[in-house]
Design an enzyme around this catalytic site. Structure first.
Site, short mmCIF file in Angstrom:
data_model
loop_
_atom_site.label_atom_id
_atom_site.label_comp_id
_atom_site.label_asym_id
_atom_site.label_seq_id
_atom_site.Cartn_x
_atom_site.Cartn_y
_atom_site.Cartn_z
N ASP A 95 -14.24 -17.60 20.30
CA ASP A 95 -12.83 -17.15 21.72
C ASP A 95 -13.45 -15.97 21.35
OD1 ASP A 95 -11.05 -17.30 22.56
OD2 ASP A 95 -9.72 -18.13 21.29
N PHE A 141 -2.57 -16.48 21.99
CA PHE A 141 -2.99 -17.20 22.88
C PHE A 141 -3.99 -18.64 23.45
CE2 PHE A 141 -4.54 -12.75 22.52
CZ PHE A 141 -3.12 -12.15 23.02
N SER A 190 -5.75 -19.87 16.40
CA SER A 190 -6.68 -21.04 16.43
C SER A 190 -7.17 -21.43 14.27
CB SER A 190 -7.63 -20.25 17.06
OG SER A 190 -8.61 -19.19 16.77
N GLY A 234 -9.01 -5.88 18.57
CA GLY A 234 -8.50 -6.66 19.57
C GLY A 234 -9.57 -6.58 21.16
N HIS A 247 -13.89 -20.95 24.68
CA HIS A 247 -12.08 -21.10 25.06
C HIS A 247 -12.38 -20.15 26.60
CE1 HIS A 247 -7.68 -19.96 24.82
NE2 HIS A 247 -7.83 -21.15 24.28
N ASP A 248 -11.42 -20.50 26.97
CA ASP A 248 -11.03 -20.01 28.39
C ASP A 248 -12.02 -19.80 29.10
OD1 ASP A 248 -8.26 -18.06 27.29
OD2 ASP A 248 -9.64 -17.21 25.40
N SER A 255 -18.97 -8.62 16.35
CA SER A 255 -19.76 -9.98 15.90
C SER A 255 -21.30 -10.01 15.80
CB SER A 255 -19.37 -10.46 17.25
OG SER A 255 -20.01 -11.94 17.37
N ASP A 269 -13.90 -11.32 13.27
CA ASP A 269 -12.88 -10.40 13.92
C ASP A 269 -13.51 -9.42 13.45
OD1 ASP A 269 -10.68 -8.94 15.98
OD2 ASP A 269 -10.44 -11.01 16.39
N HIS A 277 -14.10 -11.10 26.20
CA HIS A 277 -14.89 -11.90 27.37
C HIS A 277 -15.55 -10.35 28.27
CE1 HIS A 277 -10.51 -14.23 26.82
NE2 HIS A 277 -11.73 -14.92 26.63
N1 SAH Z 1 -8.55 -17.72 18.46
C1 SAH Z 1 -7.93 -16.42 18.75
C2 SAH Z 1 -7.69 -15.23 19.81
C3 SAH Z 1 -8.88 -14.57 19.60
S1 SAH Z 1 -8.75 -12.94 20.73
C4 SAH Z 1 -5.88 -17.02 18.88
O1 SAH Z 1 -6.50 -18.48 18.44
O2 SAH Z 1 -5.06 -16.25 19.03
C5 SAH Z 1 -10.29 -12.46 20.84
C6 SAH Z 1 -10.33 -11.53 19.86
O3 SAH Z 1 -11.86 -11.17 19.99
C7 SAH Z 1 -9.70 -9.96 19.91
O4 SAH Z 1 -8.96 -10.10 18.37
C8 SAH Z 1 -10.65 -9.39 19.43
O5 SAH Z 1 -11.15 -8.55 18.63
C9 SAH Z 1 -11.78 -10.18 19.01
N2 SAH Z 1 -13.27 -9.26 19.72
C10 SAH Z 1 -13.36 -8.89 20.78
N3 SAH Z 1 -14.74 -8.77 20.84
C11 SAH Z 1 -15.58 -8.89 19.77
C12 SAH Z 1 -16.21 -8.55 18.66
N4 SAH Z 1 -17.50 -7.80 19.35
N5 SAH Z 1 -16.51 -9.02 17.45
C13 SAH Z 1 -15.75 -8.56 16.71
N6 SAH Z 1 -14.53 -9.63 17.13
C14 SAH Z 1 -13.71 -9.49 18.49
MG MG Z 2 -8.49 -17.34 23.92
#
Ligand code: SAH
Ligand code: MG
Length: 208
Positions: free
Chosen positions: A139, A16, A50, A73, A167-168, A122, A69, A142
């Site tokens: 990133d 994304f 990324s 997802g 991001h976003d 995280s 991550d 959300h």
């Molecule tokens: N940077 C990536 C996009 C990340 S999408 C790119 O360039 O394509 C957001 C990601 O955050 C997802 O893969 C999701 O699994 C992860 N995510 C969401 N909440 C999280 C958490 N609490 N701990 C770890 N990873 C998390």
């Molecule tokens: Mg993003």
């Protein structure tokens, strides 16, 4: 791989991150004059897109990028939501799993000595991670709680002069959810960060 080839490869990775934002990420990271050994970290790895943009810069700078991550997802990636991809469902347990795709991406990019995966939630990783950061890219999820936890647990680890990229970030609520925008505002109003550049929904801030 030469950086041109790496940046071209990054475009082919599932994810994304529009090309212009990926290049902005790469360029901002590349400008970061590193005191070695520099430690960079991204929250939200997905399939490694990324991580290739940032990894291309990290390799040139001699930095290491941790790419964090849980690999299951975010909410919007789950079945029935906007960004669901059935090819990423693990038949073993029916859950989304991006880890092996991420690993293949980093291997194909020849970045295995530069981009290091951290697999887990995280906030759990953050509470056991003491290394100060020269660069942080947020990133991840959300949702309000998740985005705020990322900001509150990781942003204090950014060193003076280090970068915080988010991001976003959408000023207009019609373009996307609020939490990334809210943490961006919080970073600015904390007085610790100043904005240095932006591209699309990417905001680049530097710690004073
Ligand atoms: N940077 C990536 C996009 C990340 S999408 C790119 O360039 O394509 C957001 C990601 O955050 C997802 O893969 C999701 O699994 C992860 N995510 C969401 N909440 C999280 C958490 N609490 N701990 C770890 N990873 C998390
Ligand atoms: Mg993003």
């Amino acid at each position: 791989m030469r950086s041109d080839d790496l940046l071209a490869f990054a475009e082919t990775v599932k994810g994304f991150m529009p090309r212009a934002e990926g290049l902005a990420l790469y360029n901002a990271a590349l400008e970061q004059a590193a005191v070695l050994p520099a430690t960079w970290l991204e929250v939200g790895a997905w399939c490694g897109k990324s991580a290739v943009y940032l990894g291309a810069a990290a390799e040139q700078r001699g930095a290491v990028l941790y790419s964090l991550d849980h690999h299951h997802g975010s909410e919007e990636n789950q079945e029935g939501w906007e960004h669901f991809d059935p090819d990423l469902v693990d038949p073993f347990d029916g859950r989304l799993n991006t880890l092996s795709t991420w690993q293949r991406t980093i291997a194909r990019a020849l970045l295995e000595d530069t981009v290091i995966g951290l697999v887990g939630p995280s906030s759990v990783v953050a509470s056991h991670f003491d290394q100060p950061l020269d660069l942080l890219f947020i990133d991840g999820g959300h949702g309000r709680d998740v985005a705020w936890a990322d900001y509150e647990s990781w942003a204090p680890k950014v060193l003076a002069g280090g970068l915080l990229m988010i991001h976003d970030v959408f000023e207009d609520p019609n373009d996307g959810g609020r939490p990334p925008y809210e943490i961006y505002l919080a970073a600015l109003s904390s007085g610790h960060f100043e904005e240095t550049s932006r591209e699309g929904s990417l905001r680049v801030l530097r710690r004073r």
